[in-house]
Design an enzyme around this catalytic site. Structure first.
Site, short mmCIF file in Angstrom:
data_model
loop_
_atom_site.label_atom_id
_atom_site.label_comp_id
_atom_site.label_asym_id
_atom_site.label_seq_id
_atom_site.Cartn_x
_atom_site.Cartn_y
_atom_site.Cartn_z
N GLY A 43 50.28 67.55 -78.28
CA GLY A 43 49.62 68.83 -77.97
C GLY A 43 49.48 69.57 -79.00
CD GLU A 98 56.41 72.30 -77.40
OE1 GLU A 98 55.20 72.05 -77.48
OE2 GLU A 98 57.16 71.72 -76.61
CG ASP A 99 51.51 71.91 -76.37
OD1 ASP A 99 52.57 72.12 -76.12
OD2 ASP A 99 50.70 71.03 -75.79
CG ASP A 102 54.90 74.01 -67.74
OD1 ASP A 102 54.73 75.15 -66.71
OD2 ASP A 102 54.97 72.86 -67.06
CE LYS A 130 51.29 75.95 -67.92
NZ LYS A 130 50.81 75.01 -66.92
CG PHE A 151 47.09 71.36 -65.80
CD1 PHE A 151 48.51 70.98 -66.07
CD2 PHE A 151 46.20 70.62 -66.33
CE1 PHE A 151 48.89 70.23 -67.15
CE2 PHE A 151 46.43 69.60 -67.24
CZ PHE A 151 47.62 69.02 -67.66
CB VAL A 152 45.43 75.68 -69.62
CG1 VAL A 152 45.38 76.79 -68.74
CG2 VAL A 152 46.83 75.37 -70.21
CG ASP A 158 47.13 65.48 -72.58
OD1 ASP A 158 48.12 66.29 -72.54
OD2 ASP A 158 47.13 64.47 -72.12
NE ARG A 164 46.03 64.65 -76.47
CZ ARG A 164 47.23 64.82 -76.14
NH1 ARG A 164 47.78 66.01 -76.40
NH2 ARG A 164 47.96 63.94 -75.50
#
Ligand code: IMP
Length: 188
Positions: A43, A98-99, A102, A130, A151-152, A158, A164
Site C-alpha cells: 500500500g 505506512e499508507d 487502521d 482511522k 473503506f478507502v 487497494d 491502487r
C-alpha cells in the site's frame, strides 16, 4: 473504476500539498541523519515515492511486506514476514512509511520488530489514520489525514489488488465488496 467510488474523500491536490508539508517537516528533523525510509508493501509504495521525491536530504529506501495469518488470527496480531528488510538498520535512523493505520496491529508489531534491530531511532509517517478502529496502541509521528471509519482506495490503497492507481483517496461503494465473503478490512 470511477464508477466504483462512492465519494472522493481526499483530492489529488490535497494529497500533493500534504505530502510536501510532511516532507518539509521530515527534512527539518532528519538533516544530517541519513534516514532509512522503510516502506510497508504494497500500500505505501505510491506515498513513499512521492514523499521521497520531495526530500532533498540524503536518505535510502528499503521495504518490508507483512501478512497477517488470516481472518481469525489477525486480531491476535500474528504476522508472517513475506519480505524482510535488505539492509541492516542497526544504529540507523529508521522512518517507517505506512499508507494507513487502521486497527494498529501491523504498525505495533512492525515497530517491535524494527526496535529489536537496535536502530538509532524509529519513527512513523502515515498518510491516513482511522483512529476509531484501533485495537492496539499505534501512532504516527507524522500524519497526513485522519479519516472516518470507511473503506478507502486509491493512491496505493487497494481492494483485492485493484484501484491502487487512482490519484485520489476515495470511499469504495459497499456493493463492490459485498458478498465476496471477506470484509475489506481483513485484506492486506
Ligand atoms: P492495521 O494492521 O489494521 O492497522 O492495517 C493496516 C493495513 O490494512 C494497511 O496497511 C492497509 O494495507 C490495510 N487497510 C486498512 N484499512 C484500509 C482501507 O480503508 N483501504 C485499504 N486498505 C486498508
Amino acid at each position: 473504476m470511477m464508477s466504483d467510488v462512492q465519494e472522493v474523500l481526499i483530492t489529488e491536490e490535497q494529497i500533493q500539498t500534504k505530502v510536501k508539508e510532511l516532507a518539509a517537516q521530515i527534512e527539518r528533523d532528519y538533516r544530517d541523519k541519513h534516514p532509512v525510509l522503510v516502506g510497508v508493501l504494497n500500500g505505501a509504495f505510491v506515498f513513499l515515492a512521492d514523499l521521497m521525491r520531495h526530500l532533498s536530504i540524503p536518505c535510502t529506501v528499503d521495504f518490508v511486506s507483512w501478512s497477517s495469518y488470516g481472518k481469525d488470527t489477525s486480531s491476535s496480531g500474528v504476522f508472517r514476514i513475506m519480505k524482510d528488510l535488505e539492509s541492516n538498520v542497526e544504529s540507523k535512523h529508521v522512518l517507517i512509511v505506512e499508507d494507513i493505520i487502521d486497527t494498529g496491529l501491523t504498525l505495533h508489531y512492525l515497530l517491535d520488530n524494527i526496535r529489536a534491530r537496535k536502530p538509532a531511532s524509529v519513527r512513523v509517517v502515515a498518510l491516513l489514520d482511522k483512529p476509531s478502529r484501533r485495537k492496539i496502541e499505534a501512532k504516527a509521528d507524522y500524519l497526513g489525514f485522519q479519516i472516518p471509519d470507511a473503506f478507502v482506495v486509491g493512491y496505493g490503497l487497494d481492494f483485492a489488488q485493484r484501484y491502487r492507481n487512482l490519484p485520489f483517496i476515495g470511499i469504495l461503494k459497499a456493493d463492490i465488496y459485498a458478498g465476496r465473503g471477506t470484509p475489506p478490512d481483513e485484506l492486506g
